[in-house]
Write a protein that holds these residues in place. Structure first.
Motif, PDB file in Angstrom:
ATOM      1  N   ASP A 256       0.938  -1.173  -0.126  1.00  0.00           N
ATOM      2  CA  ASP A 256       0.108   0.008  -0.032  1.00  0.00           C
ATOM      3  C   ASP A 256       0.901   1.280  -0.026  1.00  0.00           C
ATOM      4  OD1 ASP A 256      -2.422   1.797   0.238  1.00  0.00           O
ATOM      5  OD2 ASP A 256      -2.541   1.122   1.933  1.00  0.00           O
ATOM      6  N   LEU A 257       0.749   2.154  -0.776  1.00  0.00           N
ATOM      7  CA  LEU A 257       1.347   3.420  -1.088  1.00  0.00           C
ATOM      8  C   LEU A 257       0.167   4.578  -0.737  1.00  0.00           C
ATOM      9  CD1 LEU A 257       3.821   5.211  -1.522  1.00  0.00           C
ATOM     10  CD2 LEU A 257       3.423   4.741  -4.023  1.00  0.00           C
ATOM     11  N   ARG A 258       0.677   5.548  -0.088  1.00  0.00           N
ATOM     12  CA  ARG A 258      -0.263   6.985   0.221  1.00  0.00           C
ATOM     13  C   ARG A 258       0.909   7.985  -0.223  1.00  0.00           C
ATOM     14  NH1 ARG A 258      -4.722   5.802   2.932  1.00  0.00           N
ATOM     15  NH2 ARG A 258      -4.979   3.559   2.995  1.00  0.00           N
ATOM     16  N   VAL A 259       0.223   8.952  -1.272  1.00  0.00           N
ATOM     17  CA  VAL A 259       1.201  10.165  -1.595  1.00  0.00           C
ATOM     18  C   VAL A 259       0.123  11.201  -1.732  1.00  0.00           C
ATOM     19  CG1 VAL A 259       2.797  11.216  -3.639  1.00  0.00           C
ATOM     20  CG2 VAL A 259       2.775   8.431  -3.000  1.00  0.00           C
ATOM     21  N   ALA A 260       0.505  12.464  -1.060  1.00  0.00           N
ATOM     22  CA  ALA A 260      -0.378  13.623  -1.262  1.00  0.00           C
ATOM     23  C   ALA A 260       0.752  14.699  -1.281  1.00  0.00           C
ATOM     24  CB  ALA A 260      -1.230  13.827  -0.005  1.00  0.00           C
ATOM     25  N   LEU A 261       0.368  15.645  -2.256  1.00  0.00           N
ATOM     26  CA  LEU A 261       0.989  16.865  -2.469  1.00  0.00           C
ATOM     27  C   LEU A 261       0.693  18.016  -1.954  1.00  0.00           C
ATOM     28  CD1 LEU A 261       1.481  16.160  -6.282  1.00  0.00           C
ATOM     29  CD2 LEU A 261       3.402  15.861  -4.420  1.00  0.00           C
ATOM     30  N   PRO A 268      -5.096  20.364  -0.763  1.00  0.00           N
ATOM     31  CA  PRO A 268      -4.391  19.250  -0.646  1.00  0.00           C
ATOM     32  C   PRO A 268      -4.720  18.272  -1.808  1.00  0.00           C
ATOM     33  CG  PRO A 268      -5.271  19.946   1.260  1.00  0.00           C
ATOM     34  CD  PRO A 268      -6.070  20.858   0.344  1.00  0.00           C
ATOM     35  N   TRP A 269      -3.784  17.647  -2.378  1.00  0.00           N
ATOM     36  CA  TRP A 269      -3.785  16.811  -3.614  1.00  0.00           C
ATOM     37  C   TRP A 269      -3.238  15.465  -3.530  1.00  0.00           C
ATOM     38  CZ3 TRP A 269      -6.322  18.897  -7.592  1.00  0.00           C
ATOM     39  CH2 TRP A 269      -6.226  18.314  -8.885  1.00  0.00           C
ATOM     40  N   ARG A 270      -3.904  14.587  -3.666  1.00  0.00           N
ATOM     41  CA  ARG A 270      -3.879  12.952  -3.550  1.00  0.00           C
ATOM     42  C   ARG A 270      -3.367  12.801  -4.785  1.00  0.00           C
ATOM     43  NH1 ARG A 270      -6.113   8.871  -0.211  1.00  0.00           N
ATOM     44  NH2 ARG A 270      -4.810   7.265  -0.642  1.00  0.00           N
ATOM     45  N   ALA A 271      -1.863  11.980  -4.910  1.00  0.00           N
ATOM     46  CA  ALA A 271      -1.546  11.523  -6.092  1.00  0.00           C
ATOM     47  C   ALA A 271      -1.925  10.066  -6.105  1.00  0.00           C
ATOM     48  CB  ALA A 271       0.159  11.688  -6.153  1.00  0.00           C
ATOM     49  N   HIS A 272      -3.206  10.094  -6.941  1.00  0.00           N
ATOM     50  CA  HIS A 272      -3.640   8.555  -7.068  1.00  0.00           C
ATOM     51  C   HIS A 272      -2.827   7.614  -8.135  1.00  0.00           C
ATOM     52  CE1 HIS A 272      -7.024   8.481  -4.094  1.00  0.00           C
ATOM     53  NE2 HIS A 272      -7.303   9.811  -4.712  1.00  0.00           N
ATOM     54  N   LEU A 294       4.029  10.830 -12.736  1.00  0.00           N
ATOM     55  CA  LEU A 294       2.483  11.128 -13.073  1.00  0.00           C
ATOM     56  C   LEU A 294       1.949  12.039 -11.812  1.00  0.00           C
ATOM     57  CD1 LEU A 294       2.068   7.170 -12.994  1.00  0.00           C
ATOM     58  CD2 LEU A 294       1.966   8.937 -15.080  1.00  0.00           C
ATOM     59  N   ALA A 295       2.745  12.382 -10.919  1.00  0.00           N
ATOM     60  CA  ALA A 295       2.013  13.609  -9.794  1.00  0.00           C
ATOM     61  C   ALA A 295       1.627  14.868 -10.423  1.00  0.00           C
ATOM     62  CB  ALA A 295       3.009  13.588  -8.794  1.00  0.00           C
ATOM     63  N   MET A 296       2.207  15.095 -11.757  1.00  0.00           N
ATOM     64  CA  MET A 296       1.973  16.254 -12.403  1.00  0.00           C
ATOM     65  C   MET A 296       0.981  16.307 -13.647  1.00  0.00           C
ATOM     66  SD  MET A 296       3.471  18.988 -10.978  1.00  0.00           S
ATOM     67  CE  MET A 296       2.461  18.260  -9.502  1.00  0.00           C
ATOM     68  N   GLU A 297       0.432  14.905 -13.578  1.00  0.00           N
ATOM     69  CA  GLU A 297      -0.619  15.091 -14.850  1.00  0.00           C
ATOM     70  C   GLU A 297      -1.703  15.990 -14.661  1.00  0.00           C
ATOM     71  OE1 GLU A 297      -1.200  10.197 -15.920  1.00  0.00           O
ATOM     72  OE2 GLU A 297      -2.459  10.973 -14.134  1.00  0.00           O
ATOM     73  N   GLY A 298      -2.231  16.476 -15.986  1.00  0.00           N
ATOM     74  CA  GLY A 298      -2.939  17.877 -15.774  1.00  0.00           C
ATOM     75  C   GLY A 298      -2.589  19.089 -15.219  1.00  0.00           C
ATOM     76  N   ALA A 299      -1.249  19.162 -14.776  1.00  0.00           N
ATOM     77  CA  ALA A 299      -0.732  20.456 -14.604  1.00  0.00           C
ATOM     78  C   ALA A 299      -0.528  21.559 -15.438  1.00  0.00           C
ATOM     79  CB  ALA A 299       0.681  20.123 -13.989  1.00  0.00           C
ATOM     80  N   ILE A 300      -1.019  22.790 -15.177  1.00  0.00           N
ATOM     81  CA  ILE A 300      -1.059  23.927 -16.034  1.00  0.00           C
ATOM     82  C   ILE A 300      -0.261  25.013 -15.350  1.00  0.00           C
ATOM     83  CG2 ILE A 300      -2.434  25.682 -17.203  1.00  0.00           C
ATOM     84  CD1 ILE A 300      -4.790  23.595 -17.047  1.00  0.00           C
TER      85      ILE A 300
END
Length: 327
Positions: A256-261, A268-272, A294-300
């Protein structure tokens, strides 16, 4: 700062009733509210003092969860032995927030309710266009100086970054906000700006935060919070990551892995996507660095904040690798 009335609530019900009135605001630690009032953003008609309500400062940790009262001080939670051992990322996020003086005053509930540090939001005298302050007025930040603004979760109406550290860790570990009779997942408590950036939290008139709860888990126990900022103390994140890892019995495969930015989004941004890419895989540096992109998917970006798109994956990768190396 304009004149306002003062009400000292003697019970939770009395506080809720008073806070439901138009123009009323709750007063706990006051570290955010005083700032907002001084700069003319907050103009309450009445302040409802809840600082003396009994029982709301309790911190209870058992095998199943941690329950932290809304009036618990940030420094007390950060230094709580069971929080440090069972939820280290939460403790670390609190210790890296604000200053020692503010941590001794600020409450957990107030921390969750803090508002953006966007300079356009906090300067109504010079920037009248701010959709967070006045819905429909526009966004001065778009096209302005944007170095500290968000690259994820933005909209045409707002690019203001959510500044908090604690909420980033809470989102990573599925914490829940208690609003009395209602409970809301922390990830749902913070709202995306969309077309209504003036509404930041899923809290209704007459509700107040009474506690937060954090489920106990292997990821929460083996966790860390990494914050990158322009200076070492009393500074908001350029990018941060709360990470927790639970391994299979072999000690190498991620169960299990949890990542939030933090520092890069409007909430607060969960990096699913990062979590999904690495769960079930053997931890390796190359795999982690590839997945962290992948954490920056959709970044503008809006020009000066483009560096966040490059910085954030590096922060995520370092946090994952650091956490994986923990004994």
């Amino acid at each position: 700062m304009r004149d306002f009335s003062y009400v000292r609530a003697h019970s939770i019900d009395a506080a809720r009733q008073a806070a439901a009135l138009p123009g009323a605001m709750l007063l706990a630690g006051g570290t955010t509210l005083v700032d907002l009032a001084k700069c003319g953003v907050a103009e309450p008609d009445s302040l409802v003092d809840i600082t003396h309500l009994k029982g709301l400062d309790a911190i209870k940790v058992d095998a199943d969860s941690a329950i932290i009262g809304a009036l618990a001080k940030m420094s007390h939670v950060a230094d709580h032995a069971e929080i440090k051992s069972r939820f280290p990322a939460v403790s670390e996020a609190l210790w890296q927030a604000a200053s020692a003086q503010l941590r001794n005053m600020a409450t957990i509930g107030g921390n969750l309710m803090q508002r953006t540090r966007c300079p356009y939001f906090r300067d109504p005298a010079n920037f009248s266009a701010c959709n967070k302050r006045s819905a429909g007025s526009g966004c001065s930040a778009i096209g302005g100086v944007t170095r500290g603004h968000a690259v994820l979760g933005t909209s045409d109406a707002c690019i203001a970054m959510y500044p908090g550290d604690l909420a980033t860790a809470l989102v990573a570990f599925d914490a829940v906000v208690h609003l009395g009779e209602r409970q809301v997942a922390v990830d749902d408590f913070f709202l995306l700006p969309g077309a209504t950036p003036d509404r930041e939290h899923a809290i209704q008139p007459g509700e107040m935060i009474t506690a937060i709860s954090i489920p106990a888990s292997g990821t929460a126990r083996r966790s860390t919070y990494l914050k990158i900022r322009d200076r070492q103390s009393y500074e908001f994140a350029a990018a941060s990551a709360a990470v927790g890892i639970d391994f299979e019995a072999d000690g190498r495969t991620i169960r299990d892995l949890r990542v939030a930015l933090g520092g890069v989004a409007t909430k607060p941004w969960r990096a699913h996507a990062v979590e999904a890419a690495l769960t079930g895989k053997v931890l390796s540096e190359d795999r982690v660095r590839a997945a962290s992109l992948l954490a920056m998917e959709g970044a503008i970006d809006h020009g000066a904040n483009h560096y966040k798109i490059e910085l954030a994956p590096r922060v995520v990768a370092r946090a994952i690798l650091n956490t994986g190396a923990m004994s």
